[in-house]
Structures are given as C-alpha cells and as structure tokens.
Scaffold this motif. Structure first.
Motif, PDB file in Angstrom:
ATOM      1  N   GLU A 149       0.878  -1.184   0.000  1.00 51.03           N
ATOM      2  CA  GLU A 149       0.000   0.000   0.000  1.00 51.03           C
ATOM      3  C   GLU A 149       0.905   1.222   0.000  1.00 51.03           C
ATOM      4  N   ARG A 181       0.669  -6.798  -4.573  1.00 54.29           N
ATOM      5  CA  ARG A 181       0.179  -7.817  -3.635  1.00 54.29           C
ATOM      6  C   ARG A 181       0.179  -9.156  -4.356  1.00 54.29           C
ATOM      7  N   GLU A 183      -1.582 -11.671  -4.701  1.00 56.55           N
ATOM      8  CA  GLU A 183      -2.935 -12.181  -4.481  1.00 56.55           C
ATOM      9  C   GLU A 183      -2.997 -13.677  -4.799  1.00 56.55           C
ATOM     10  N   PHE A 191      -9.925  -6.211 -12.045  1.00 53.73           N
ATOM     11  CA  PHE A 191     -10.491  -5.897 -10.723  1.00 53.73           C
ATOM     12  C   PHE A 191      -9.499  -6.216  -9.606  1.00 53.73           C
ATOM     13  N   ASP A 193      -5.597  -7.346  -9.074  1.00 51.73           N
ATOM     14  CA  ASP A 193      -4.308  -7.512  -9.753  1.00 51.73           C
ATOM     15  C   ASP A 193      -3.198  -7.765  -8.738  1.00 51.73           C
ATOM     16  N   GLN A 198      -2.457   2.791  -6.607  1.00 46.41           N
ATOM     17  CA  GLN A 198      -3.360   3.318  -5.587  1.00 46.41           C
ATOM     18  C   GLN A 198      -3.303   4.845  -5.564  1.00 46.41           C
ATOM     19  N   GLU A 200      -4.046   7.341  -2.594  1.00 46.11           N
ATOM     20  CA  GLU A 200      -4.409   7.319  -1.175  1.00 46.11           C
ATOM     21  C   GLU A 200      -4.178   8.682  -0.532  1.00 46.11           C
ATOM     22  N   GLU A 266     -16.186  -3.699  -3.502  1.00 48.47           N
ATOM     23  CA  GLU A 266     -15.383  -2.499  -3.199  1.00 48.47           C
ATOM     24  C   GLU A 266     -14.813  -1.813  -4.444  1.00 48.47           C
ATOM     25  N   LEU A 267     -14.933  -0.495  -4.414  1.00 44.24           N
ATOM     26  CA  LEU A 267     -14.262   0.342  -5.396  1.00 44.24           C
ATOM     27  C   LEU A 267     -13.189   1.143  -4.666  1.00 44.24           C
ATOM     28  N   GLU A 306      -8.642   7.825   6.069  1.00 45.17           N
ATOM     29  CA  GLU A 306      -7.932   7.429   4.853  1.00 45.17           C
ATOM     30  C   GLU A 306      -8.883   7.012   3.720  1.00 45.17           C
ATOM     31  N   GLY A 310      -8.307   2.600  -5.923  1.00 40.43           N
ATOM     32  CA  GLY A 310      -7.444   1.899  -6.878  1.00 40.43           C
ATOM     33  C   GLY A 310      -7.749   2.387  -8.293  1.00 40.43           C
TER      34      GLY A 310
HETATM   35  N1  GAP Z   1      -4.113   1.730   2.644  1.00 41.29           N
HETATM   36  C1  GAP Z   1      -5.352   1.037   2.724  1.00 41.29           C
HETATM   37  C2  GAP Z   1      -5.508   0.058   1.674  1.00 41.29           C
HETATM   38  O1  GAP Z   1      -4.575  -0.260   0.942  1.00 41.29           O
HETATM   39  P1  GAP Z   1      -7.258  -1.525   0.552  1.00 41.29           P
HETATM   40  O2  GAP Z   1      -8.769  -1.568   0.722  1.00 41.29           O
HETATM   41  O3  GAP Z   1      -6.518  -2.796   0.728  1.00 41.29           O
HETATM   42  O4  GAP Z   1      -6.783  -0.412   1.569  1.00 41.29           O
HETATM   43  C3  GAP Z   1      -7.458   0.322  -1.270  1.00 41.29           C
HETATM   44  O5  GAP Z   1      -6.931  -0.909  -0.868  1.00 41.29           O
HETATM   45  C4  GAP Z   1      -7.952   0.259  -2.710  1.00 41.29           C
HETATM   46  O6  GAP Z   1      -6.909  -0.232  -3.560  1.00 41.29           O
HETATM   47  C5  GAP Z   1      -9.112  -0.732  -2.918  1.00 41.29           C
HETATM   48  O7  GAP Z   1     -10.357  -0.149  -2.640  1.00 41.29           O
HETATM   49  C6  GAP Z   1      -8.970  -1.050  -4.394  1.00 41.29           C
HETATM   50  O8  GAP Z   1      -9.548  -0.037  -5.172  1.00 41.29           O
HETATM   51  C7  GAP Z   1      -7.463  -1.019  -4.596  1.00 41.29           C
HETATM   52  N2  GAP Z   1      -6.906  -2.388  -4.534  1.00 41.29           N
HETATM   53  C8  GAP Z   1      -6.545  -3.081  -3.438  1.00 41.29           C
HETATM   54  N3  GAP Z   1      -6.065  -4.292  -3.778  1.00 41.29           N
HETATM   55  C9  GAP Z   1      -6.147  -4.369  -5.126  1.00 41.29           C
HETATM   56  C10 GAP Z   1      -5.795  -5.364  -6.087  1.00 41.29           C
HETATM   57  N4  GAP Z   1      -5.258  -6.531  -5.726  1.00 41.29           N
HETATM   58  N5  GAP Z   1      -6.010  -5.091  -7.398  1.00 41.29           N
HETATM   59  C11 GAP Z   1      -6.534  -3.902  -7.793  1.00 41.29           C
HETATM   60  N6  GAP Z   1      -6.870  -2.939  -6.928  1.00 41.29           N
HETATM   61  C12 GAP Z   1      -6.683  -3.145  -5.612  1.00 41.29           C
END
Ligand code: GAP
Length: 438
Positions: A149, A181, A183, A191, A193, A198, A200, A266-267, A306, A310
C-alpha cells in the motif's frame, strides 16, 4: 433504441473492447501473459492518466489542506514490521487436496473448479507481500518488500512533511503510485491484480474530530465519482460491520459499485485508522511523530481518515458504466459514454475525402487542437465508419471538414451522445470544445 447488454455479457463486451481497441493487454501476452499483471495500451494509458490527474486536482491541487508525496516503492523493511504488515498482511488460503489448485478461503466453493473434488486443506495464512533481495548476496538479511500500500509512505514522512510544509492539523498527505500484492487468486479482468496503482490520502485530524471527518470524506468521495458521470443507481457507500474491520481500523466504509460479476463490491475504502500507524512508528523508531498545536498548547498523536482508491478499479468501473449498445439507422453502434473529462480522446478530425485541400485544413485543425487535448486524425473509410470507431472508444466530438468548408470556413461537429451535428466556424472551434472539455 438502447440495447445495453445483459450483465454477464457486459463484462465480456467491455473486456473484448478493451483489448481490441488498445485499452488493456495481458502483460507479456506473446509469452502467454502473467496472472494478475496487465499492460495498458495507447488509450488505456490516456484513461489512467486522466483518472489520476482528476483525483490529484480534486484531492491535492484543488485544496489548501492537502499536500502531495511520492515515496519509494521499496523502503526500510522495519516500516512493514511496525505497520503490522509482516505479521498481519495475510490472506487465508485453502488448497484442493487432489489437484492443488489454491483458493482464498472466502472464495472456496463446494467443489474444486478445476477437478471437481470436494476435499480441501484447512485454511492457512499466506503473506501477500512480494519479497525481494537487496544487493548481490540474496541472504535473509537483505530481504525487502515491494510496498503493498502507498499509505505507509505518508506515515513515516509525517514529521518531514509537517516540518517542511507549514501545514496544521487537520491536513492531509496524498500519494499516487504502484502497489504490489501477491494475491492468491486474481481475476475479473483488472479488478484484482498483483500490480496496481493506488491513490491514497491520509488525512490527519485531532482525536475526537475523527468521526466528523470520516463522514466528510464519505460524502466527498462519493461526490467525486458522481462528478465523473458514474450512474447513481450503480454506486453506494456501505459501512462495515464490526467483524469486517481491519486490525488498525475503528470504522471503515466502502464506496461500492454494482459490478456485473457478483454485484456490489469495493471500489474504494474510507477507513478511520485512528492513531494506530503513527503510534506504531513512534514505538518502533523512537522518533517523535506527535503534533503540537501552538495556539492551544495541546500535544497529541493525530487520528487518520484514509480514503484509498485503486486506479484499475475506477478504470473498469468507468468502462462498464459508460458502455452501451444501441440501434440506429445503420445497425447497432457500441458507444462508451465517457464523461468528456475522462474520455481518452477528446475529439477526432476527419477530412470528408482524401482531397488535398480538405486534408490540409483537417491537418491544420488537428495540429492546433493537439496542443490542448489528446485528439485523433482519421481519413480512412466512410465518415459513418469513422464515427463508429470513435463512438466505441468514447470520443465526445467528431469534426468533419467538407467541400463547403473551403468557402464558408465552417466544419461539422457531431456530438457522440445525441449524434446531433452543428456547423461552426473553424475560428470558434477551440472555444466550443473548451466549454465542454475544460
Ligand atoms: N491503505 C489502505 C488500503 O490499501 P485496501 O482496501 O486494501 O486499503 C485500497 O486498498 C484500494 O486499492 C481498494 O479499494 C482497491 O480499489 C485497490 N486495490 C486493493 N487491492 C487491489 C488489487 N489486488 N487489485 C486492484 N486494486 C486493488
């Protein structure tokens, strides 16, 4: 007549269009791609840049209580120990006992999607931070992480920004940048990745004022999406149940979109992170990250609200929300009804025919508009086909230069949504476009 496709088809239509017209390609596609990684083509990079520019304008440049930051992707690994990521940044993973396909525990189905067997291993934690080694020895002492993040960059620079920018609480630090990440499962196009961007904002407030600011940012962020033209019926803010909260959060709300796959999800997240992060960094680094209010002589560790979005999620939402198919005289046209401020191409310029005099004027207009906006020049095929090509990528205006232009110095400007055509003087073109585009 509107023929916008039924929901599951919508995802397929948009994914195909994104590939065909140069928005998004699988990364390293000629070698089979790589799960969770995407490359953005000529139109994709424009759309992404527009999203980031609009976010920055609204959250940083347009405000006097937020400043920007661009922190490194790899930083001292002690940051991730203090923030709790080394310990907590885990997904629960289960594995099919037969074919070893892995699932997030929350996504596990009755039967394995690959082999149909029903036996899975017990859930186990899997840290999703990407590891790398610094220097040439590749020893355990040299492990570092790609940031999962951007937020921690703002916390560890809190003192630096405070001392150098003359900001006073309440104020925010904002950043746009890549996060990574590992994942367990990716999918639904872009959606989820493994590499993403980000945007933020860490907004530092006095403890006790946090709930008020949380409400403020929920409204502000929803308003931003509506301003981008997202349909009201497809977007909402949902407050988390206590059981859903992350270890650092007192309250979290998601801006959710009604995706064609699986519905509301989540968006963007808007979290009340309390003083958790600053306190952890104070303890771990021994540095003073408190705030001293000169006027009231109060000293405190600020709470943090915060809003964290994304870029890729916004990208896919903009495409899904804008996509329409409709019947007209010549058959079915597909159109991306992007808000003009997000559209990757703002206008297209066509000479009616490949006639030397028309081409000269068209090229002149193209050169002139290009200094202000991303515009395209197209002289291939019938004007009808050229309109179709531009509708499909969401270009708000098409400008045609015809033989009358040679005498009346006027061009035909056609609106993507109404398909209405106006004739206006070339000398008035910039002012006409500015009204909508700026
Ligand atoms: N600092 C807080 C944080 O990182 P998060 O909800 O894990 O919070 C924020 O991430 C935003 O980042 C999410 O709402 C999403 O839009 C985007 N996001 C998180 N992980 C993602 C992923 N693996 N692929 C694409 N977008 C991602």
């Amino acid at each position: 007549m509107a023929l916008t496709p039924k929901k599951p088809d919508l995802m397929e239509q948009v994914t195909n269009l994104a590939k065909r017209r140069g928005f998004v390609f699988p990364s390293g596609e000629i070698y089979g791609g790589l799960n969770g990684f995407w490359d953005y083509g000529p139109l994709g990079v424009e759309l992404k840049n527009n999203i980031k520019k609009l976010w920055w304008q609204s959250n940083v440049r347009g405000r006097d209580d937020v400043v920007g930051l661009d922190a490194a992707i790899i930083t001292n690994p002690k940051v991730w120990e203090a923030s709790g990521h080394t310990e907590h940044f885990k997904d629960e993973l289960v594995e099919c006992k037969n074919c070893h396909r892995r699932y997030r525990a929350t996504e596990k189905t009755e039967k394995c999607l690959a082999c149909g067997q029903t036996e899975f291993t017990a859930p186990q934690g899997f840290n999703t931070m990407f590891k790398t080694y610094l220097g040439s020895t590749a020893s355990e002492d040299d492990i570092a992480y790609l940031r999962p993040e951007t937020a921690q960059g703002m916390f560890v620079n809190f003192r630096n920004v405070l001392d150098s920018s003359r900001q006073k609480v309440p104020f925010g630090i904002a950043q746009v940048g890549r996060s990574f990440r590992n994942e367990i499962t990716t999918g639904n196009f872009i959606f989820r990745d493994r590499e993403f961007e980000q945007m933020e904002l860490e907004f530092f407030v006095k403890p006790g004022d946090d709930e008020k600011w949380h409400e403020y940012w929920k409204k502000e962020r929803l308003g931003w999406y509506l301003d981008l033209g997202i349909k009201k019926a497809n977007i909402r803010v949902r407050d988390y149940e206590a059981s859903e909260l992350a270890h650092y959060s007192k309250a979290t709300s998601d801006v959710e979109y009604n995706y064609p796959f699986g519905g509301w999800a989540e968006l963007e997240g808007i979290a009340n992170r309390t003083d958790y992060d600053l306190k952890r960094h104070i303890e771990a680094s021994g540095k003073d990250l408190t705030y001293f209010n000169e006027e009231t002589k109060e000293k405190f560790v600020p709470y943090v609200i915060e809003p964290a979005a994304g870029v890729e999620r916004i990208f896919v939402v903009l495409m899904l929300d804008a996509y329409a198919e409709e019947e007209d005289k010549e058959g079915i046209r597909s159109v991306l009804r992007f808000h003009p401020k997000v559209a990757p191409v703002k206008a297209a310029i066509f000479p009616l025919q490949k006639d030397e005099a028309l081409v000269k004027i068209a090229r002149g207009i193209y050169g002139d508009l290009r200094s202000l906006w991303n515009v395209q020049y197209d002289q291939g095929g019938s004007v009808g086909r050229r309109y179709r090509r531009q509708d499909e990528i969401g270009t708000p205006f098409c400008i045609t230069i015809d033989f009358e232009t040679l005498t009346d110095k006027k061009v035909t400007i056609r609106d993507r949504d109404t398909m209405k055509q106006d004739r206006i003087l070339i000398s008035k073109l910039k002012a006409y476009l500015s009204k909508t585009l700026n």
